[in-house]
Design a protein around this motif. Structure first.
Motif: not given
Length: 704
Positions: A354-356, A318-319, A420-421, A697-704
């Motif tokens: 590789a972790g938080p 996580v971030d 990362a969430p 399509e959503f998963n091909s975009q950047p995730r916040n």
């Protein structure tokens, strides 16, 4: 003989002169040619992976491909392929060429469009942008012949026809010299990529914090204090030897008129690296050194060597941003307890690449970043940094702090990893001194999971002083108790370290992270013409309901709207009409069949104006149009206008629907956005496929 000797001397002189002149010309040519050398990049290289804020690069042929995604028009999100963005903007074509790239600030929305054979996609928001122009150097700007990449993994750097694998390590710093790509005039010149290895030397790679002058950190509380009756408590009276009687419960927070400068944490790269600072741009204040570290000028800190990088706990990626309360109400003793708590949390999390990853923002009257996500890569260094944080003082403006984090903290430049969430944990002594509801809602809609840890909440007689009752429930991601922890005393704070870490690391429970199911405004455009018929119209409504059921529906998640059309158009319900899934399903069921002609083009324009113009800027705008015949009007121009305004269009054709119109309505590639079924009773077969395509399509975009 004398004449012969003179002739020989003269000939020799001119021969030497000619040789020198030729050598000088050749040297001049080489010098001029060297200025033309630019590094080459691959088609799949994204602007966000290149650290250099401005650079010239050469794109290879063949980058005009849908697999190299582009987001935006004119101004592109840094998640875009640099070379395909250059083709989209018209700077180069599919044959490749030199381009100039300039990094700029992130935008709240990017508009997709079709230009020069490239379909760019829309994006609600992103943290960094870039501009592309003709590959000519700007006057007075020096451009690198080697690009620096931010990836921590082995990076393939393309140079001509050679590919150099660039590994990274903890103890050794390697600089890889990319071979320059020559222009046609210098094709005969070739250079072999040569890695230069230098052992990390603390004397040359030590970050050098500079301290802010003492005058900028001095606050004269006694001379300039203002009072606000019953606003907040100062709970450190006992530790200063003062009385702790009930009459002292509401002693006021001091607040100064002096606008002192709060330094912002910055991480400085090793000497010799490009000057790319991971700091909050919006937090910089006048007269503040770029390399201020956020520590008090009274504390003389020894420069530390670059910290070792830990892999961290892979089960907790996580971030994380901690908002620590630096207000006067805490007092020195409890502020120290808060720092110990944060240090223990950092240790329990297992910080690593590789972790938080964890950063800290301290708030009082105004928030400021102590350090961001990429400043420290292991728990030990992070704990030491937390221990050295000085108290800001001021009020408890939590709403302002949440707004600051939403806009400034989770950026690529600050170490946000995208996959990362994003999690914010807010520490609050008592209660906030400003409103948190609106700032929290915007943060949640940006995909940030908000936790609250409240310590010593308001007693019965103090609740009248709370500006916003139930502020925790108005702020947290969900009100089910998972996102809030109430601690009765600062001295029992240590007991909630493990419970908090367990919740933060349970990524399956982080419901506010953006997914394909909770981050869209979906507008259904439904054909109600006479050819459909009453029975088939009910089948269409069941199809609409079955799709809607798959999404997480609320005011801050996915929202649903609907338009029915014949020759005319009717808004059945808007995005903000219903906030619960059951209410949406009931509204769909109540839609009455209209009957009439088929003007699909006008319906698309109507939906754009009445539905999608009111869509939230951080939502993906998705139109799902269902029709059973050819339109009486043109669909191409309205569809193109919708696409240019960021609407992702899916077309569903039944029976007599025209294939060419379905393809014109659908977003490119139309094979993924257009469907046809021979009869209404088979519509149900496309529910899963449609939802899957939306998610793909959503998963091909950047995730916040």
């Amino acid at each position: 003989a004398l004449l012969t000797m003179k002739a020989i001397v003269i000939a020799t002189f001119f021969g030497v002169l000619l040789i020198c002149t030729y050598a000088a010309k050749e040297a001049t040519k080489k010098t001029k040619k060297a200025k033309l050398y630019v590094p080459q990049i691959d088609c799949d290289v994204k602007a966000g992976k290149i650290i250099n804020p401005e650079f010239i690069a050469k794109c290879p042929p063949g980058c005009q491909d849908v697999k190299y995604r582009v987001y935006g028009t004119d101004i592109y999100a840094s998640f875009s392929s640099v070379c395909n963005a250059a083709i989209h903007s018209g700077v180069i074509d599919n044959a490749g060429g030199k381009i100039l790239v300039q990094k700029v600030a992130g935008h709240s929305g990017y508009r997709g469009s079709f230009s020069n054979g490239v379909r760019s996609l829309s994006l609600p928001r992103w943290r960094e942008s870039f501009l592309v122009s003709e590959g000519k150097p700007r006057k007075g700007v020096t451009y690198p012949s080697t690009l620096e990449y931010s990836s921590s993994k082995t990076t393939a750097v393309k140079s001509g026809n050679d590919c150099v694998n660039v590994p990274t390590g903890d103890a050794v710093h390697k600089e890889y010299q990319t071979s320059p790509v020559s222009t046609p005039a210098t094709q005969m010149v070739t250079t072999t990529p040569t890695p230069t290895t230098t052992t990390t030397d603390p004397s040359t790679t030590t970050p050098k914090p500079t301290t802010t002058p003492a005058t900028t950190r001095t606050t004269t509380v006694a001379a300039a204090a203002k009072t606000r009756a019953g606003l907040h408590r100062v709970r450190d009276i006992a530790f200063r030897g003062a009385s702790t009687s009930a009459s002292n419960r509401n002693i006021l927070r001091p607040n100064t008129d002096t606008q002192h400068q709060e330094p912002v944490a910055a991480f400085r790269r090793a000497d010799g690296s490009p000057a790319h600072l991971a700091m909050e741009i919006d937090s910089w204040k006048p007269r503040l050194s770029l390399f201020d570290t956020g520590f008090s000028s009274k504390e003389e800190l020894n420069p530390k060597p670059l910290q070792s990088i830990s892999q961290g706990n892979p089960n907790c990626k996580v971030d994380l941003s901690f908002l620590m309360d630096g207000s006067w109400s805490i007092g020195k003793r409890r502020f120290q307890l808060q720092k110990q708590f944060l240090g223990n949390v950092a240790q329990a999390l297992g910080i690593g690449s590789a972790g938080p990853l964890m950063g800290v923002v301290q708030y009082g009257d105004d928030p400021s970043t102590e350090f961001n996500l990429k400043t420290y890569a292991n728990s030990k260094d992070l704990r030491n940094a937390i221990e050295n944080i000085p108290q800001k003082g001021g009020l408890s403006n939590v709403g302002k702090a949440l707004s600051f984090v939403n806009k400034n903290f989770f950026l690529d430049a600050n170490g946000n990893r995208g996959g990362a969430p994003n999690v914010v944990v807010v520490m609050v002594d008592g209660w906030p001194t400003d409103r948190v509801e609106e700032a929290s809602r915007l943060a949640r809609e940006s995909g940030i999971n908000i936790f609250f840890v409240t310590i010593e909440a308001a007693a019965g007689s103090e609740k009248q002083n709370v500006i916003e009752p139930n502020f925790v429930d108005k702020a947290v991601c969900r009100t089910n108790g998972f996102y809030s922890i109430n601690v009765p005393s600062w001295f029992s704070l240590h007991k909630v370290v493990q419970p908090l870490v367990k919740r933060v690391c349970d990524t399956d429970q982080l419901a506010c992270s953006k997914t394909c199911l909770n981050s869209a405004d979906i507008g259904f455009v439904i054909d109600g013409s006479s050819s459909v018929g009453t029975s088939n119209f009910r089948t269409v409504l069941q199809f609409v309901a079955n799709i809607s059921k798959e999404f997480e529906i609320s005011d801050t998640d996915t929202r649903i709207g609907a338009v029915q059309y014949t020759y005319e158009q009717r808004l059945e319900f808007s995005f903000d009409k219903y906030r619960a899934k059951q209410d949406v399903l009931s509204a769909i069921k109540r839609i009455s069949y209209w009957s009439g002609g088929t003007s699909t083009g006008a319906a698309i324009s109507y939906a754009s104006e009445q539905l999608f113009s009111k869509s939230k800027p951080n939502k993906r705008k998705i139109m799902i149009l269902i029709t059973d015949g050819r339109s009486y009007d043109d669909v191409r121009v309205p569809a193109m206008a919708a696409h240019q305004n960021g609407v992702i269009a899916y077309s569903i054709g039944v029976a007599w629907a025209a294939q060419d119109e379905l393809e014109a309505i659908a977003t490119d590639p139309d094979t993924e956005h257009s469907f046809f079924v021979d009869e209404f009773d088979n519509l149900y077969r496309f529910v899963n496929q449609l939802v899957q395509n939306i998610c793909t399509e959503f998963n091909s975009q950047p995730r916040n």
